[in-house]
Write a protein that holds these residues in place. Structure first.
Motif, PDB file in Angstrom:
ATOM      1  N   ALA A  76       0.828  -1.211   0.000  1.00  0.00           N
ATOM      2  CA  ALA A  76       0.000   0.000   0.000  1.00  0.00           C
ATOM      3  C   ALA A  76       0.860   1.258   0.000  1.00  0.00           C
ATOM      4  CB  ALA A  76      -0.908   0.000   1.215  1.00  0.00           C
ATOM      5  N   ASP A  77       0.341   2.289  -0.653  1.00  0.00           N
ATOM      6  CA  ASP A  77       0.929   3.622  -0.538  1.00  0.00           C
ATOM      7  C   ASP A  77       0.290   4.259   0.679  1.00  0.00           C
ATOM      8  OD1 ASP A  77       2.371   3.325  -2.881  1.00  0.00           O
ATOM      9  OD2 ASP A  77       0.743   4.096  -4.123  1.00  0.00           O
ATOM     10  N   GLY A  78       1.042   4.404   1.722  1.00  0.00           N
ATOM     11  CA  GLY A  78       0.493   4.921   2.972  1.00  0.00           C
ATOM     12  C   GLY A  78       0.246   3.777   3.947  1.00  0.00           C
ATOM     13  N   GLY A  79      -0.630   4.010   4.888  1.00  0.00           N
ATOM     14  CA  GLY A  79      -0.921   2.999   5.892  1.00  0.00           C
ATOM     15  C   GLY A  79      -2.293   3.235   6.475  1.00  0.00           C
ATOM     16  N   LEU A  80      -2.492   2.833   7.727  1.00  0.00           N
ATOM     17  CA  LEU A  80      -3.782   3.054   8.381  1.00  0.00           C
ATOM     18  C   LEU A  80      -4.052   4.533   8.616  1.00  0.00           C
ATOM     19  CD1 LEU A  80      -4.172   0.280  11.092  1.00  0.00           C
ATOM     20  CD2 LEU A  80      -5.600   0.678   9.099  1.00  0.00           C
ATOM     21  N   LEU A  81      -2.999   5.314   8.782  1.00  0.00           N
ATOM     22  CA  LEU A  81      -3.189   6.729   9.078  1.00  0.00           C
ATOM     23  C   LEU A  81      -3.314   7.590   7.829  1.00  0.00           C
ATOM     24  CD1 LEU A  81      -0.758   7.145  12.089  1.00  0.00           C
ATOM     25  CD2 LEU A  81      -3.214   6.702  12.094  1.00  0.00           C
ATOM     26  N   LEU A  82      -2.862   7.113   6.677  1.00  0.00           N
ATOM     27  CA  LEU A  82      -2.915   7.919   5.471  1.00  0.00           C
ATOM     28  C   LEU A  82      -3.123   7.032   4.251  1.00  0.00           C
ATOM     29  CD1 LEU A  82      -2.605  10.865   4.566  1.00  0.00           C
ATOM     30  CD2 LEU A  82      -0.233  10.360   4.079  1.00  0.00           C
TER      31      LEU A  82
END
Length: 120
Positions: A60-66
């Motif tokens: 993923a590009d980003g994570g749970l926060l973004l």
């Protein structure tokens, strides 16, 4: 096997058969040419589960926060809480990413079956 366990399993099986049977009779995805992917299913549930698949596989590009794929990089945590907080949602990672729609359908049927068993 106690009667309560049998009752729970029977209600889970009946609800799963009812959901799948209804979709088969109506000839909608995955049992026919018409698609269920309208409104929330196509625009929210499937894309969010696809992003969860990417998160779980480390792609993923980003994570749970973004989430950079959402409008201008927004927080993914509220979307996770709203659409993906089911304990069954991580099961989407068991199927290939191209089959996320099938995984969402399977998770939906599984959640319906478990809910029926719990209510029984």
């Amino acid at each position: 096997m106690p009667n309560t366990t049998r009752s729970c399993l029977l209600s889970a099986l009946l609800s799963a058969v009812a959901v799948c049977g209804g979709d088969a009779v109506a000839r909608v995805f995955p049992f026919g040419p018409r698609h269920r992917a309208v409104n929330d299913l196509a625009n929210q549930f499937v894309p969010f589960h696809a992003h969860l698949w990417d998160l779980l596989r480390g792609r993923a590009d980003g994570g749970l926060l973004l989430d950079w794929r959402a409008g201008w990089g927004t927080s993914f945590l509220p979307d996770y809480g709203t659409y993906l907080s089911s304990p069954f949602a991580p099961l989407v990672a068991l199927l290939p990413r191209a089959d996320v729609e099938y995984a969402v359908y399977a998770v939906t049927v599984l959640k319906t079956a478990v809910a029926a068993a719990a209510m029984t």
